[in-house]
Design a protein around this motif. Structure first.
Motif, mmCIF file in Angstrom:
data_model
loop_
_atom_site.group_PDB
_atom_site.id
_atom_site.type_symbol
_atom_site.label_atom_id
_atom_site.label_comp_id
_atom_site.label_asym_id
_atom_site.label_seq_id
_atom_site.Cartn_x
_atom_site.Cartn_y
_atom_site.Cartn_z
ATOM 1 N N ASN B 578 0.816 -1.211 0.000
ATOM 2 C CA ASN B 578 0.000 0.000 0.000
ATOM 3 C C ASN B 578 0.853 1.265 0.000
ATOM 4 O O ASN B 578 0.472 2.285 -0.572
ATOM 5 C CB ASN B 578 -0.929 0.021 1.217
ATOM 6 N N TYR B 579 2.009 1.190 0.653
ATOM 7 C CA TYR B 579 2.879 2.371 0.742
ATOM 8 C C TYR B 579 3.365 2.758 -0.654
ATOM 9 O O TYR B 579 3.260 3.914 -1.067
ATOM 10 C CB TYR B 579 4.059 2.063 1.661
ATOM 11 N N SER B 582 0.564 3.922 -3.023
ATOM 12 C CA SER B 582 0.012 5.234 -2.689
ATOM 13 C C SER B 582 0.957 6.374 -3.018
ATOM 14 O O SER B 582 0.608 7.546 -2.841
ATOM 15 C CB SER B 582 -0.314 5.295 -1.190
ATOM 16 N N GLY B 583 2.156 6.042 -3.456
ATOM 17 C CA GLY B 583 3.104 7.091 -3.815
ATOM 18 C C GLY B 583 4.348 7.110 -2.950
ATOM 19 O O GLY B 583 5.211 7.976 -3.138
ATOM 20 N N GLY B 584 4.456 6.193 -2.007
ATOM 21 C CA GLY B 584 5.621 6.158 -1.132
ATOM 22 C C GLY B 584 6.897 5.908 -1.914
ATOM 23 O O GLY B 584 6.951 4.995 -2.739
ATOM 24 N N GLY B 586 8.095 8.055 -3.975
ATOM 25 C CA GLY B 586 8.077 8.982 -5.105
ATOM 26 C C GLY B 586 8.359 8.332 -6.445
ATOM 27 O O GLY B 586 9.013 8.936 -7.304
ATOM 28 N N LEU B 590 3.164 6.224 -9.679
ATOM 29 C CA LEU B 590 2.525 5.568 -8.542
ATOM 30 C C LEU B 590 2.094 6.646 -7.540
ATOM 31 O O LEU B 590 2.925 7.266 -6.885
ATOM 32 C CB LEU B 590 3.494 4.587 -7.878
ATOM 33 N N ASN B 591 0.805 6.847 -7.446
ATOM 34 C CA ASN B 591 0.306 7.920 -6.579
ATOM 35 C C ASN B 591 -1.072 7.587 -6.011
ATOM 36 O O ASN B 591 -1.794 8.470 -5.571
ATOM 37 C CB ASN B 591 0.245 9.235 -7.355
ATOM 38 N N SER B 593 -3.495 6.278 -7.756
ATOM 39 C CA SER B 593 -4.538 6.275 -8.786
ATOM 40 C C SER B 593 -4.533 4.993 -9.622
ATOM 41 O O SER B 593 -5.440 4.774 -10.419
ATOM 42 C CB SER B 593 -4.365 7.478 -9.709
ATOM 43 N N LYS B 594 -3.531 4.153 -9.446
ATOM 44 C CA LYS B 594 -3.439 2.960 -10.301
ATOM 45 C C LYS B 594 -3.814 1.680 -9.561
ATOM 46 O O LYS B 594 -3.681 0.585 -10.089
ATOM 47 C CB LYS B 594 -2.028 2.851 -10.881
ATOM 48 N N ALA B 598 -7.018 -3.006 -3.278
ATOM 49 C CA ALA B 598 -6.380 -2.686 -2.002
ATOM 50 C C ALA B 598 -6.813 -3.750 -1.004
ATOM 51 O O ALA B 598 -7.928 -3.728 -0.496
ATOM 52 C CB ALA B 598 -6.800 -1.299 -1.527
#
Lengths: 239, 682
Positions: B578-579, B582-584, B586, B590-591, B593-594, B598
């Motif tokens: 999940n990290y 969610s964009g972890g 950078g 990957l932010n 939205s894809k 979950a």
């Protein structure tokens, strides 16, 4: 205006009183009456739900929001269609929240995308200071590699209290992407998003404590605590 | 309220009266009085623990090592200090007690505590001595049957036998109250909604004499109504919740009518500025507005309150004074979690024409920490550990219980140079899990390849011991924690071949740019964190090279899937956490939205399940895929990196050629050696 709403609330409340479990006639104001109505409708009280739908159709903004909030949790096609119509009414009436919700709905799986319309709705939402709209536009800017615009939009959303935006903006700040590098601010944003129970932000803090990042002094115990916090936030988010 | 609890309260009151009278008599013969003179005052200190989550001893069961930052054995020391400094004290707990550590799972799921035995945390709490407490949301995690057993209740709910057919098991000695969870069978609260405890306090009369006076303290409990969503499977159809405010409005007048002099609300939640609703998670702003509540004991948020420096949004809202420690004007505390803090409310009660009342001008609130200013911790109360030794040792034995075997050593000592022995099995477990989910639930994606990424979470940052190393034929639960360090949950993202290439390019930032013509020694590994060095795996279907002679963004070469160059436009499902999703870290694209799935399941638990199912991990199946390697290049000078000393032979065993140890100590003082790698033989 408030008095008129209260009158409307009272009328609607009386109309559904027999079918619901709440003493709507005792509601101190229209907002409370609507909250109770929504609560009753959420419990599948047909009378209360019908009252919300009528109110919504008559153009009452708060009823429309309450009705949308009720429908948004339902997955059946009829409810989704009703939700789309309610939100479209709201967006047309200048409701930035409705515009944003509609954009999110139209972006979902199983719905033919009208990307231009989605962007227009998000722009309406962002202009109306809806944080989620700014975040979603920020994500689009990220995908387009327009980092300065992404940073601006995500900062707007973060300022508005959007936890995922705080996390994403913090990522940009710590990397210096689209915005001058600022680890202290990134840390503060992770903490703020963590306070809102946003798990990835808490996980970022767990990592930062473990490795002594973002100006923190490495502390395995603190990292473990954050890891537990993240697990709890995840459990609440996904259960 | 039941007759039993009233009788218990009376019994306690009698014992307390006798004890207090005896104490005062020994101090000089002040008299006991049941009719205080007007103006008589009582200095009363109320303490709170919350969110203990079965943290009894300062111990990390996943690491099998002491952790002095947690555990009620240290909170107990603070409690004893407060009791020694104050004549009149009470102690409450705000819930989330029975779940949250391996010990909690062990007693609930592995070696279930017998009906005749008391749960370990309650042994400790009873030894310390509580006056009352409530029930947190996590108390419902193991189901109503288990909750009834360990709290000594016989719930009248649909999914359990009739109360008369249930055994009466051993619960805690202190009264547990919960007003807002109601059985659908009889529409009554499943716990006593409140209790009225008569305490005999040392008081001071207006003329300065010390007397003993009885004070009736009413205690009411609340838990977040969202338990109906969080534990739907356990609760749906059996119980319902009522709104905190309405419930308080119902019971507080009743408590007053029954003689409560002061009322404490022990509410497992915090404040929230959102409009009131009967299902809101943190309804304490509104609970505290109900007339009659004198003290609020909070929990659930795992925060410290009061705390003038707190950045928690909920503590900055109108109606909450985070400096003074009030919520809607009512003195309030929240004692963090895991026994790290103790909440303290100092009250002055004054007797007047209408009985006892709190002198609000003299009220103070605070939290005490088990951590001293110099970062050390207060000593543990030595009386606690012996009470729970059997459960503690049982839990340790449990985490050491084999869940499978392995015929190879899984380590990350050489993950930076292509060893995937400790990563491949994680990727296999993640991919298998996601494949199964997609097949069952996402038919629109069934034709897409499912790949997986994971990283070497332990890669030497803290020194030579900071590596994953499962060096045993038996694999135990604590080994799984070594293989997967963080409490992430699985997510599946839908990405393109171009996205995957960009993902790997970012991960390849782990390496410095190597100049093959340089004759000087060059360090291979950059400051890019090892936990972001994602390794892509496709159970043999994915291969790629990392060319460290190239600049960032141009290092991934020959990326193939099933032997064919990856199609930049093709879609893939990638299992991750999940990290990352969610964009972890950078990573581009990957932010959040894809994500197409979950999962609520933790990557670590998925790994444990995978190992249990496989029973045996074999190098040929789970440890020698090596999805990536460096692009071969001959360098004029040595290429160096650090790892734990003495493991060059392990690198060769794992198929990493050309690795030699050149310096047993890198001089960092962290127990790391310097190795050299020949990039021309990769």
């Amino acid at each position: 205006m408030k008095r008129a709403l209260a009158g409307l609330a009272l009328a609607a409340a009386l109309a559904v009183a027999a079918a619901t479990t709440r003493p709507f006639w005792e509601a101190p104001d229209a907002g409370q009456a609507q909250a109770w109505l929504h609560d009753a409708a959420d419990r599948r009280d047909a009378g209360a739900e019908a009252a919300l739908a009528r109110w919504s159709a008559r153009g009452n903004a708060s009823a429309r929001r309450a009705y949308a909030a009720l429908l948004v949790h339902r997955a059946d096609a009829t409810s989704r269609q009703a939700l789309q119509l309610v939100l479209a009414d709201g967006a047309a009436a200048g409701d930035a929240e409705a515009a944003t919700q509609l954009a999110e709905l139209l972006s979902g799986a199983g719905i033919a995308h009208d990307d231009a319309r989605i962007v227009r709705l998000l722009a309406q939402g962002s202009a109306g200071h809806v944080p989620a709209a700014s975040r979603l536009l920020g994500l689009r800017a990220l995908d387009a590699h327009d980092l300065p615009r992404a940073a601006t939009l995500l900062a707007q959303a973060a300022d508005g209290g959007d936890a995922p935006a705080m996390f994403l903006y913090a990522n940009l700040l710590r990397a210096g992407q689209g915005v001058p590098r600022d680890e202290a601010r990134a840390l503060a944003l992770y903490e703020r998003a963590g306070d809102a129970d946003y798990a990835p932000a808490i996980q970022a803090l767990a990592i930062a404590w473990r490795y002594g990042e973002l100006g923190l002094q490495a502390d395995a115990s603190q990292s473990r605590l954050m890891d537990h916090e993240a697990a709890e936030a995840l459990a609440h988010a996904t259960r | 309220m039941t007759t039993t609890s009233l009788a218990t309260a009376r019994h306690r009151a009698l014992v307390a009266t006798l004890a207090a009278a005896a104490t005062l008599a020994a101090c000089g013969g002040d008299k006991t009085s049941n009719a205080p003179a007007a103006g008589t005052t009582v200095a009363l200190t109320m303490m709170e623990t919350t969110d203990l989550h079965q943290n009894i001893l300062g111990y990390d069961y996943y690491k099998l090592a002491a952790d002095n930052s947690v555990g009620i054995e240290r909170t107990s020391t603070l409690i004893k200090q407060v009791r020694a400094a104050n004549k009149n004290t009470m102690l409450f707990d705000a819930g989330d007690i029975i779940q949250g550590t391996v010990l909690g799972d062990y007693q609930a799921l592995v070696n279930k505590v017998p009906c005749t035995d008391k749960l370990a945390i309650f042994k400790a709490m009873d030894s310390i001595g509580y006056d009352a407490g409530t029930i947190g949301n996590h108390e419902f995690n193991y189901g109503l049957g288990y909750l009834g057993q360990v709290t000594g209740r016989q719930f009248n709910v649909k999914n359990l036998a009739a109360p008369s057919a249930q055994p009466k098991c051993t619960g805690p000695a202190y009264p547990q109250v919960l007003a807002n969870v109601v059985s659908t069978t009889d529409s009554k609260p499943i716990f006593d909604p409140y209790v009225i405890v008569t305490k005999n306090f040392s008081a001071t009369t207006p003329d300065g004499k010390t007397v003993v006076v009885p004070v009736k303290v009413g205690v009411i409990g609340f838990t977040p109504p969202l338990i109906m969503a969080w534990d739907k499977g356990n609760l749906d159809g059996n119980v319902t919740t009522t709104g905190l405010k309405e419930t308080a409005q119902q019971y507080i007048p009743e408590m007053k009518a029954k003689g409560a002099d002061i009322i404490v609300a022990v509410s497992h939640g915090g404040p929230d500025s959102a409009a009131y609703s009967a299902t809101m998670e943190n309804g304490n702003l509104y609970v505290a507005q109900v007339p009659g509540i004198d003290v609020l004991m909070m929990g659930h948020m795992h925060q410290v309150f009061p705390n003038a420096n707190s950045s928690v949004a909920a503590f900055g809202i109108a109606g909450v004074d985070k400096t003074k420690g009030t919520v809607s004007g009512v003195p309030a505390v929240m004692a963090n979690f895991w026994g790290k803090n103790l909440g303290v409310v100092n009250l002055t009660l004054k007797y007047g024409a209408n009985g006892w009342a709190v002198d609000t001008s003299a009220t103070t609130t605070a939290t005490l920490s088990t951590q001293n200013a110099d970062k050390t911790y207060v000593a543990a109360d030595a009386t606690i550990a012996p009470l729970v030794q059997a459960e503690h040792q049982g839990t340790i034995a449990y985490v050491k219980t084999p869940i499978g075997t392995t015929d190879y050593r899984l380590s990350t000592y050489f993950a930076d140079v292509g060893d995937t022995t400790a990563i491949q099995v994680v990727n296999q477990a993640q991919a298998a899990y996601v494949k199964a989910y997609v097949a069952a639930n996402l038919p629109q994606y069934q034709s897409l390849p499912v790949l997986s990424v994971s990283a070497p979470f332990k890669s030497g940052f803290a020194g030579g011991t900071d590596y994953t190393d499962v060096n045993s034929t038996d694999l135990a639960i604590y080994n799984a924690a070594d293989l997967y360090l963080y409490a992430n949950t699985i997510q599946a993202v839908l990405v393109t071949g171009a996205d995957i290439k960009a993902w790997l390019e970012t991960a390849a930032g782990r390496f410095n740019k190597i100049d093959p013509t340089s004759t000087s020694a060059q360090w291979l590994v950059s400051s890019f964190p090892g936990y972001n060095f994602d390794v892509l795996d496709g159970d043999g279907s994915v291969k790629y090279e990392i060319d460290v002679t190239q600049p960032l963004g141009s290092r991934i070469r020959n990326l193939t899937v099933n032997g064919t160059a990856i199609d930049a436009a093709a879609q893939f499902i990638v299992a991750t956490n999940n990290y990352r999703a969610s964009g972890g870290g950078g990573f581009p694209g990957l932010n959040g939205s894809k994500t197409i799935y979950a999962s609520p399941d933790a990557n670590r638990d998925v790994l444990i399940a995978y190992i249990k199912k496989a029973a045996t991990l074999a190098r040929t199946v789970n440890g020698n895929d090596r999805s990536w390697h460096f692009t071969r290049v001959t360098t004029a000078g040595p290429i160096q990196f650090t790892s734990a000393p003495g493991n060059a032979a392990l690198a060769a065993t794992d198929g990493i050629l050309g690795v030699t140890q050149v310096q047993a100590d890198d001089g960092s003082g962290k127990g790391l050696a310097v190795y050299q790698i020949d990039l021309s033989v990769q």
